[in-house]
Design a protein around this motif. Structure first.
Motif, PDB file in Angstrom:
ATOM      1  N   GLU A   1       0.829  -1.197   0.000  1.00 33.34           N
ATOM      2  CA  GLU A   1       0.000   0.000   0.000  1.00 33.34           C
ATOM      3  C   GLU A   1       0.870   1.256   0.000  1.00 33.34           C
ATOM      4  OE1 GLU A   1      -2.896   2.732  -0.083  1.00 33.34           O
ATOM      5  OE2 GLU A   1      -3.100   0.578  -0.457  1.00 33.34           O
ATOM      6  N   ARG A   2       1.950   1.220   0.780  1.00 28.25           N
ATOM      7  CA  ARG A   2       2.884   2.346   0.838  1.00 28.25           C
ATOM      8  C   ARG A   2       3.513   2.580  -0.538  1.00 28.25           C
ATOM      9  NH1 ARG A   2       8.457   1.990   1.714  1.00 28.25           N
ATOM     10  NH2 ARG A   2       9.441   3.961   2.323  1.00 28.25           N
ATOM     11  N   ALA A   3       3.929   1.495  -1.190  1.00 30.34           N
ATOM     12  CA  ALA A   3       4.541   1.614  -2.518  1.00 30.34           C
ATOM     13  C   ALA A   3       3.552   2.192  -3.523  1.00 30.34           C
ATOM     14  CB  ALA A   3       5.037   0.246  -2.985  1.00 30.34           C
ATOM     15  N   ARG A   4       2.292   1.757  -3.424  1.00 35.38           N
ATOM     16  CA  ARG A   4       1.263   2.277  -4.331  1.00 35.38           C
ATOM     17  C   ARG A   4       1.059   3.773  -4.114  1.00 35.38           C
ATOM     18  NH1 ARG A   4      -1.389  -2.791  -3.663  1.00 35.38           N
ATOM     19  NH2 ARG A   4      -2.512  -2.017  -1.836  1.00 35.38           N
ATOM     20  N   ARG A   5       1.013   4.171  -2.849  1.00 34.96           N
ATOM     21  CA  ARG A   5       0.772   5.589  -2.556  1.00 34.96           C
ATOM     22  C   ARG A   5       1.951   6.449  -3.017  1.00 34.96           C
ATOM     23  NH1 ARG A   5      -2.865   8.578  -0.158  1.00 34.96           N
ATOM     24  NH2 ARG A   5      -2.275  10.557   0.801  1.00 34.96           N
ATOM     25  N   LEU A   6       3.164   5.977  -2.788  1.00 39.41           N
ATOM     26  CA  LEU A   6       4.337   6.733  -3.236  1.00 39.41           C
ATOM     27  C   LEU A   6       4.349   6.851  -4.755  1.00 39.41           C
ATOM     28  CD1 LEU A   6       7.090   5.306  -0.856  1.00 39.41           C
ATOM     29  CD2 LEU A   6       6.100   7.594  -0.802  1.00 39.41           C
ATOM     30  N   SER A   7       3.929   5.788  -5.426  1.00 36.57           N
ATOM     31  CA  SER A   7       3.844   5.823  -6.882  1.00 36.57           C
ATOM     32  C   SER A   7       2.805   6.849  -7.323  1.00 36.57           C
ATOM     33  CB  SER A   7       3.477   4.430  -7.406  1.00 36.57           C
ATOM     34  OG  SER A   7       3.328   4.441  -8.806  1.00 36.57           O
ATOM     35  N   ARG A   8       1.694   6.936  -6.597  1.00 30.49           N
ATOM     36  CA  ARG A   8       0.655   7.915  -6.907  1.00 30.49           C
ATOM     37  C   ARG A   8       1.177   9.339  -6.693  1.00 30.49           C
ATOM     38  NH1 ARG A   8      -4.411   6.731  -3.381  1.00 30.49           N
ATOM     39  NH2 ARG A   8      -5.213   8.549  -4.517  1.00 30.49           N
ATOM     40  N   VAL A   9       1.972   9.532  -5.643  1.00 32.92           N
ATOM     41  CA  VAL A   9       2.532  10.858  -5.363  1.00 32.92           C
ATOM     42  C   VAL A   9       3.412  11.299  -6.527  1.00 32.92           C
ATOM     43  CG1 VAL A   9       4.212  12.091  -3.926  1.00 32.92           C
ATOM     44  CG2 VAL A   9       2.417  10.730  -2.849  1.00 32.92           C
ATOM     45  N   LYS A  10       4.268  10.395  -7.005  1.00 33.07           N
ATOM     46  CA  LYS A  10       5.163  10.737  -8.115  1.00 33.07           C
ATOM     47  C   LYS A  10       4.362  11.028  -9.380  1.00 33.07           C
ATOM     48  CE  LYS A  10       9.250   9.232 -10.646  1.00 33.07           C
ATOM     49  NZ  LYS A  10      10.288   8.187 -10.806  1.00 33.07           N
ATOM     50  N   ALA A  11       3.364  10.196  -9.661  1.00 36.34           N
ATOM     51  CA  ALA A  11       2.547  10.384 -10.865  1.00 36.34           C
ATOM     52  C   ALA A  11       1.789  11.710 -10.801  1.00 36.34           C
ATOM     53  CB  ALA A  11       1.580   9.218 -11.022  1.00 36.34           C
ATOM     54  N   ALA A  12       1.251  12.044  -9.625  1.00 33.63           N
ATOM     55  CA  ALA A  12       0.490  13.290  -9.464  1.00 33.63           C
ATOM     56  C   ALA A  12       1.398  14.501  -9.639  1.00 33.63           C
ATOM     57  CB  ALA A  12      -0.188  13.324  -8.097  1.00 33.63           C
ATOM     58  N   ALA A  13       2.597  14.440  -9.046  1.00 31.72           N
ATOM     59  CA  ALA A  13       3.543  15.555  -9.180  1.00 31.72           C
ATOM     60  C   ALA A  13       3.982  15.713 -10.630  1.00 31.72           C
ATOM     61  CB  ALA A  13       4.756  15.322  -8.285  1.00 31.72           C
ATOM     62  N   THR A  14       4.167  14.590 -11.324  1.00 25.32           N
ATOM     63  CA  THR A  14       4.544  14.635 -12.736  1.00 25.32           C
ATOM     64  C   THR A  14       3.450  15.302 -13.562  1.00 25.32           C
ATOM     65  OG1 THR A  14       5.814  12.579 -12.489  1.00 25.32           O
ATOM     66  CG2 THR A  14       5.222  13.240 -14.730  1.00 25.32           C
ATOM     67  N   ALA A  15       2.204  14.901 -13.318  1.00 22.08           N
ATOM     68  CA  ALA A  15       1.075  15.462 -14.066  1.00 22.08           C
ATOM     69  C   ALA A  15       0.907  16.948 -13.781  1.00 22.08           C
ATOM     70  CB  ALA A  15      -0.205  14.705 -13.711  1.00 22.08           C
ATOM     71  N   LEU A  16       1.000  17.324 -12.504  1.00 23.40           N
ATOM     72  CA  LEU A  16       0.847  18.732 -12.133  1.00 23.40           C
ATOM     73  C   LEU A  16       1.932  19.592 -12.759  1.00 23.40           C
ATOM     74  CD1 LEU A  16      -0.099  18.532  -8.340  1.00 23.40           C
ATOM     75  CD2 LEU A  16      -1.468  19.576 -10.141  1.00 23.40           C
ATOM     76  N   SER A  17       3.180  19.131 -12.665  1.00 19.90           N
ATOM     77  CA  SER A  17       4.295  19.929 -13.191  1.00 19.90           C
ATOM     78  C   SER A  17       4.175  20.086 -14.696  1.00 19.90           C
ATOM     79  CB  SER A  17       5.637  19.280 -12.831  1.00 19.90           C
ATOM     80  OG  SER A  17       5.757  17.993 -13.403  1.00 19.90           O
ATOM     81  N   LYS A  18       3.723  19.037 -15.384  1.00 23.33           N
ATOM     82  CA  LYS A  18       3.571  19.113 -16.842  1.00 23.33           C
ATOM     83  C   LYS A  18       2.504  20.129 -17.208  1.00 23.33           C
ATOM     84  CE  LYS A  18       2.568  16.373 -20.970  1.00 23.33           C
ATOM     85  NZ  LYS A  18       1.596  17.348 -21.480  1.00 23.33           N
ATOM     86  N   ARG A  19       1.362  20.061 -16.538  1.00 17.67           N
ATOM     87  CA  ARG A  19       0.257  20.952 -16.891  1.00 17.67           C
ATOM     88  C   ARG A  19       0.565  22.399 -16.549  1.00 17.67           C
ATOM     89  NH1 ARG A  19      -3.152  16.806 -14.948  1.00 17.67           N
ATOM     90  NH2 ARG A  19      -3.563  17.924 -13.020  1.00 17.67           N
ATOM     91  N   HIS A  20       1.278  22.627 -15.460  1.00 17.61           N
ATOM     92  CA  HIS A  20       1.488  24.003 -15.013  1.00 17.61           C
ATOM     93  C   HIS A  20       2.772  24.618 -15.547  1.00 17.61           C
ATOM     94  CE1 HIS A  20      -1.859  24.346 -12.121  1.00 17.61           C
ATOM     95  NE2 HIS A  20      -1.733  23.046 -12.067  1.00 17.61           N
ATOM     96  N   ALA A  21       3.630  23.815 -16.149  1.00 18.99           N
ATOM     97  CA  ALA A  21       4.904  24.360 -16.631  1.00 18.99           C
ATOM     98  C   ALA A  21       4.956  24.536 -18.138  1.00 18.99           C
ATOM     99  CB  ALA A  21       6.057  23.450 -16.204  1.00 18.99           C
ATOM    100  N   ASP A  22       4.162  23.769 -18.888  1.00 16.44           N
ATOM    101  CA  ASP A  22       4.309  23.810 -20.342  1.00 16.44           C
ATOM    102  C   ASP A  22       3.249  24.646 -21.041  1.00 16.44           C
ATOM    103  OD1 ASP A  22       2.016  22.336 -20.262  1.00 16.44           O
ATOM    104  OD2 ASP A  22       2.796  20.597 -21.334  1.00 16.44           O
TER     105      ASP A  22
END
Length: 562
Positions: free
Chosen positions: A90-111
């Motif tokens: 569960e911890r690994a899944r949540r950490l993976s979600r954190v990385k995916a969410a940060a990736t999506a946010l940075s892409k949308r707000h930076a480009d």
């Protein structure tokens, strides 16, 4: 004595007394030789798991085991271990979600993509000014690194140090995608190195000692590059204030800890004494704190101001007043940006999924072009202002775009009231009058009544069929009908509803709808909203002083024993 052939967690020949040994005795012996807990051992014989069915007195012989029988020993997860494995997954899944969410946010707000949220994320320097961090790749990588670093700090606050280390590693990976020359000018990466070693220390992870030493060397060099020799650059940026002392306190403490564990006692003593001196400098007298708080400031803000201004009350109050003004201005800018996002959503996105550039839009509007016309021109031309001007000055194309905009307005109005021009025409009303009635606004009933009243005033209009058509369409829901015979449409553009326009922002380049992890993205955005440019220097020093005293005591003890 009979011999059993055992394989699995342990392999070999085991001598047993078939008539005297029980299953528990066999399991204990195999576990002992395997170095495992008996509860985690599962024995298999003749294709079945050996069980005594609640009768612990049954012998191996009674269970059907004979001379030279083959026993397979396998490990099964103990109940608590099973829970631990599930928790880790569960911890690994949540950490993976954190990385995916940060990736999506940075892409949308930076480009330049259109934000699909109500919040907007931008890079700022310590003065609160927006920063363009190199190329689009640099901007996106830096934004992702900062988001993950912020998330890691929130994990440190709630003492989830292992998770924090994982997220910090993700943040470090993101920052390293930036141009190294840009990273040399900021202190984010060295401060992250310090946070990683701080987590190692709080986890008491001695095996990371050598890595910790390397990270601290990099951190000190990085801070020196970013802050300047003798902190000259940071003094200039902060107008003579001292925000960084708590960071250097933690750095020196960790340097002292590493030196102590590597046998460099003199170096450890010097580092710890320096850290202790900084701790004393950072202590705020209760009387001074009360004076500033008495002027209407919160304790946290008052402490920060006094730390930054070397406990000078007048300078601290000036700083706090200035900070209030900055926050008020920031709130206004945020509201303005939210308003811009709503306006951008109304215009939709370019073919490359970018939002309409508001600065380019304002330039076209200042020349005298209608706002919606200018926005549509920019949208069609990927925000290229020269190409937008070319089509705006072409009468034929300009007319086509205006027709498209009017068509889109009608479509929105139809969606709002639940009736279309085509439906009104099908009831017997003239197209021109139906269009005018729809543009005038009102509910479905208001529009139909307005047209009926006009028909009564003009007897030449047939009303019988209209009344019948009205009654026959009372149960018809909103439908996606076209504007056959209406204004000219751009042959390359289809009519769009409000949802169509909004959805263009949340679809990928292949037309598929983007998946958004709203829970984690909102969580990250909320954590970002709670910090500002100086939050990195707001360190509660309780754990630091405990560690300083602990290691100074150990150094004293080692000297006394010599």
């Amino acid at each position: 004595m009979a011999k059993l052939k055992v394989a699995g967690t342990w392999g070999g020949i085991l001598e047993v007394e078939l008539e005297n040994w029980t299953l528990n005795m066999l399991r204990d012996e195999v576990a002992k030789r395997s170095g495992l807990d008996p509860e985690s051992i599962k024995l298999i014989f003749a294709g079945k798991i050996l069980k005594d069915d609640g009768d612990a007195t049954l012998t191996l012989s009674q269970l059907g085991i004979k001379e030279n029988s083959k026993i397979l020993s396998s490990r099964q997860a103990a109940p608590e271990e099973g829970k631990s494995i599930m928790a880790e997954e569960e911890r690994a899944r949540r950490l993976s979600r954190v990385k995916a969410a940060a990736t999506a946010l940075s892409k949308r707000h930076a480009d330049g993509s259109l934000p699909i949220q109500d919040y907007n994320i931008e890079l700022e320097d310590q003065g609160g000014h927006k920063v363009q961090f190199g190329t689009e790749t640099d901007q996106s990588a830096a934004m992702m690194g900062l988001m993950l670093h912020t998330k890691a700090k929130s994990l440190i606050e709630i003492e989830m140090y292992s998770d924090a280390v994982e997220v910090l590693a993700m943040a470090e990976e993101s920052f390293l995608l930036c141009d190294p020359k840009i990273l040399e000018l900021v202190d984010n990466l060295p401060m992250m190195e310090i946070d990683i070693v701080w987590c190692y220390f709080l986890l008491r992870d001695i095996k990371c000692l050598s890595e910790a030493g390397v990270r601290l060397v990099r951190a000190r060099k990085g801070l020196e590059r970013a802050h300047g020799k003798d902190l000259s650059r940071v003094r200039l940026l902060q107008a003579g204030q001292s925000p960084e002392m708590a960071i250097y306190l933690r750095l020196e403490l960790l340097e002292g800890v590493v030196a102590y564990h590597t046998g460099q006692n003199d170096k450890a003593l010097n580092a710890l004494k320096s850290a202790h001196a900084k701790f004393l400098q950072l202590q705020i007298p209760d009387e001074t704190l009360s004076l500033v708080m008495g002027m209407g400031f919160q304790e946290k803000d008052a402490k920060r101001a006094l730390r930054l201004n070397n406990q000078d009350i007048a300078s601290s109050v000036d700083f706090l007043i200035e900070e209030r003004a900055k926050k008020a201005q920031k709130r206004e800018q945020d509201l303005q940006r939210q308003s811009e996002i709503l306006e951008q959503k109304k215009y939709g996105v370019t073919p490359m999924k970018k939002a309409v550039d508001m600065q380019m839009l304002e330039r076209l509007v200042s020349i005298g072009y209608a706002r919606e016309l200018a926005a549509e021109s920019l949208r069609r031309n990927e925000n290229d202002i020269q190409k937008a001007l070319d089509i705006l000055t072409d009468p034929k194309v300009n007319s086509t775009i205006q027709a498209y905009i009017e068509s889109r307005k009608r479509k929105r109005q139809e969606q709002l009231v639940g009736i279309s021009v085509a439906e009104l025409v099908s009831m017997g009303f003239e197209r021109g009058k139906a269009t005018s009635a729809l543009e005038a606004g009102g509910s479905r009933e208001d529009i139909i009544q307005r047209l009926l009243s006009a028909s009564v005033a003009n007897p030449g209009t047939t009303t019988t069929s209209v009344i019948n058509a009205t009654s026959s369409t009372n149960n018809v829901g909103a439908e996606s009908s076209g504007f056959g015979g209406g204004a000219e449409q751009d042959s390359e553009m289809k009519d769009e509803t409000t949802d169509d326009i909004a959805n263009r922002a949340s679809t990928s380049s292949d037309g598929m709808e983007e998946e958004r992890d709203s829970e984690i993205e909102d969580e990250i955005a909320d954590e970002i909203a709670r910090v500002d440019a100086l939050s990195a220097y707001d360190i509660n020093l309780d754990k630091e002083i405990e560690a300083i005293n602990e290691y100074l005591a150990m150094l004293d003890a080692s000297q006394e024993s010599c």
